[in-house]
Design a protein around this motif. Structure first.
Motif, PDB file in Angstrom:
ATOM      1  N   TRP A  61      -8.011   3.498  -6.759  1.00 39.87           N
ATOM      2  CA  TRP A  61      -7.552   4.193  -5.556  1.00 39.87           C
ATOM      3  C   TRP A  61      -6.295   4.960  -5.903  1.00 39.87           C
ATOM      4  O   TRP A  61      -5.553   4.592  -6.803  1.00 39.87           O
ATOM      5  N   GLY A  62      -6.100   6.065  -5.193  1.00 42.01           N
ATOM      6  CA  GLY A  62      -4.941   6.892  -5.468  1.00 42.01           C
ATOM      7  C   GLY A  62      -4.330   7.444  -4.201  1.00 42.01           C
ATOM      8  O   GLY A  62      -5.001   7.583  -3.175  1.00 42.01           O
ATOM      9  N   TYR A  88       0.683   3.374   1.553  1.00 36.88           N
ATOM     10  CA  TYR A  88       0.713   2.803   0.203  1.00 36.88           C
ATOM     11  C   TYR A  88       0.672   1.278   0.278  1.00 36.88           C
ATOM     12  O   TYR A  88      -0.097   0.631  -0.445  1.00 36.88           O
ATOM     13  N   TYR A  92      -2.293  -1.049  -1.083  1.00 39.17           N
ATOM     14  CA  TYR A  92      -1.955  -2.031  -2.108  1.00 39.17           C
ATOM     15  C   TYR A  92      -2.401  -3.434  -1.704  1.00 39.17           C
ATOM     16  O   TYR A  92      -2.978  -4.163  -2.500  1.00 39.17           O
ATOM     17  N   SER A 100      -4.568   1.432  -9.420  1.00 41.67           N
ATOM     18  CA  SER A 100      -4.119   2.504  -8.534  1.00 41.67           C
ATOM     19  C   SER A 100      -3.362   3.568  -9.316  1.00 41.67           C
ATOM     20  O   SER A 100      -2.853   3.307 -10.405  1.00 41.67           O
TER      21      SER A 100
END
Length: 146
Positions: A61-62, A88, A92, A100
């Motif tokens: 994931w980004g 974020y 997370y 990530s």
């Protein structure tokens, strides 16, 4: 099949999920909390739950690595930073065992062939790359950038 989660942070950002072969599976806008300039956190939590429960095999994931922009002013920068930090943190926590990346806007724009940082240009390029994605409105630029 494995999936990639991509996030355009911000109060009016979006989260997209794509298969590793590049086909788009879905994209959703993150909602703004009514009566505020802030992120609707419960909406973001629900969205992440939907993505994670629907496609549990997530490869990576980004999130866009944004920063304050002086011409936006301190309040706008604070609101952007708050929304980005909240997204974020949610990503997370929801995907803690998944690798990530934080990617700078210029890096992803160059990778997809965008030479001018402009929301209309991003929207047009996303329409070219993902013709089946529903990106018919000018306001879909956040979905396009995710």
């Amino acid at each position: 099949m494995r999936y990639v989660i991509a996030c355009d942070p911000g109060v009016t950002g979006a989260i997209a999920w794509l298969s590793e072969d590049g086909s788009i599976y879905g994209v959703r806008k993150v909602q703004q909390a009514k009566g505020t300039k802030g992120l609707h956190v419960q909406n973001a939590v629900d969205l992440l739950y939907e993505i994670h429960s629907d496609k549990p095999d997530i490869a990576v994931w980004g999130i866009e690595d944004v920063h304050a922009i002086p011409k936006f002013g301190s309040m706008s920068s604070f609101v952007l930073g708050h929304a980005c930090g909240a997204l974020y943190a949610l990503l997370y926590v929801a995907l803690s065992t998944t690798p990530s990346v934080r990617i700078k806007p210029k890096v992803w724009q160059k990778a997809v062939g965008i030479t001018k940082a402009d929301k209309a240009v991003s929207l047009q390029r996303a329409r070219e790359l993902f013709p089946l994605a529903v990106l018919s409105r000018k306001s879909d630029h956040d979905k396009a950038e995710a």
